[in-house]
Write a protein that holds these residues in place. Structure first.
Motif, PDB file in Angstrom:
ATOM      1  N   LYS A   1     -11.535 -20.711 -10.865  1.00 16.59           N
ATOM      2  CA  LYS A   1     -11.538 -20.080  -9.549  1.00 16.59           C
ATOM      3  C   LYS A   1     -12.569 -20.725  -8.628  1.00 16.59           C
ATOM      4  CE  LYS A   1      -9.782 -15.517 -10.688  1.00 16.59           C
ATOM      5  NZ  LYS A   1     -10.024 -14.069 -10.621  1.00 16.59           N
ATOM      6  N   LYS A   2     -13.721 -21.113  -9.200  1.00 18.31           N
ATOM      7  CA  LYS A   2     -14.757 -21.749  -8.387  1.00 18.31           C
ATOM      8  C   LYS A   2     -14.287 -23.115  -7.908  1.00 18.31           C
ATOM      9  CE  LYS A   2     -18.833 -19.510 -10.296  1.00 18.31           C
ATOM     10  NZ  LYS A   2     -20.132 -19.711 -10.939  1.00 18.31           N
ATOM     11  N   LEU A   3     -13.584 -23.846  -8.755  1.00 18.18           N
ATOM     12  CA  LEU A   3     -13.057 -25.157  -8.384  1.00 18.18           C
ATOM     13  C   LEU A   3     -12.009 -25.013  -7.289  1.00 18.18           C
ATOM     14  CD1 LEU A   3     -12.900 -28.204  -8.829  1.00 18.18           C
ATOM     15  CD2 LEU A   3     -11.221 -27.767 -10.622  1.00 18.18           C
ATOM     16  N   SER A   4     -11.131 -24.047  -7.410  1.00 11.92           N
ATOM     17  CA  SER A   4     -10.107 -23.818  -6.396  1.00 11.92           C
ATOM     18  C   SER A   4     -10.733 -23.424  -5.062  1.00 11.92           C
ATOM     19  CB  SER A   4      -9.148 -22.716  -6.843  1.00 11.92           C
ATOM     20  OG  SER A   4      -8.439 -23.130  -7.980  1.00 11.92           O
TER      21      SER A   4
ATOM     22  N   ILE B   1     -10.411 -25.607  -1.627  1.00 13.37           N
ATOM     23  CA  ILE B   1      -9.871 -25.012  -0.400  1.00 13.37           C
ATOM     24  C   ILE B   1     -10.894 -25.106   0.727  1.00 13.37           C
ATOM     25  CG2 ILE B   1      -9.174 -22.822   0.658  1.00 13.37           C
ATOM     26  CD1 ILE B   1      -7.835 -22.160  -2.066  1.00 13.37           C
ATOM     27  N   SER B   2     -12.146 -24.828   0.431  1.00 16.01           N
ATOM     28  CA  SER B   2     -13.201 -24.915   1.439  1.00 16.01           C
ATOM     29  C   SER B   2     -13.350 -26.334   1.967  1.00 16.01           C
ATOM     30  CB  SER B   2     -14.536 -24.452   0.861  1.00 16.01           C
ATOM     31  OG  SER B   2     -14.466 -23.097   0.488  1.00 16.01           O
ATOM     32  N   THR B   3     -13.258 -27.302   1.079  1.00 13.19           N
ATOM     33  CA  THR B   3     -13.372 -28.704   1.482  1.00 13.19           C
ATOM     34  C   THR B   3     -12.216 -29.116   2.375  1.00 13.19           C
ATOM     35  OG1 THR B   3     -14.549 -29.218  -0.560  1.00 13.19           O
ATOM     36  CG2 THR B   3     -13.567 -31.071   0.627  1.00 13.19           C
TER      37      THR B   3
END
Length: 44
Positions: free
Chosen positions: A2-5, A9-11
């Motif tokens: 979830k942190k990677l996703s 998305i933020s990037t």
């Protein structure tokens, strides 16, 4: 995962918003102005 996703998305959001670049220059009553470096008259 979830942190990677969330990071991905933020990037993507941050990079896509960098495409819109504002420039200086006052507008007339129609919201248009002349770009003095190119001579182009355009509206926003």
């Amino acid at each position: 995962m979830k942190k990677l996703s969330a990071a991905l998305i933020s990037t993507v959001i941050a990079l896509s918003s960098a495409v819109a670049v504002a420039h200086s220059g006052g507008t007339d009553s129609k919201g248009c102005h002349t770009n003095h470096s190119t001579g182009e008259y355009h509206c926003h």
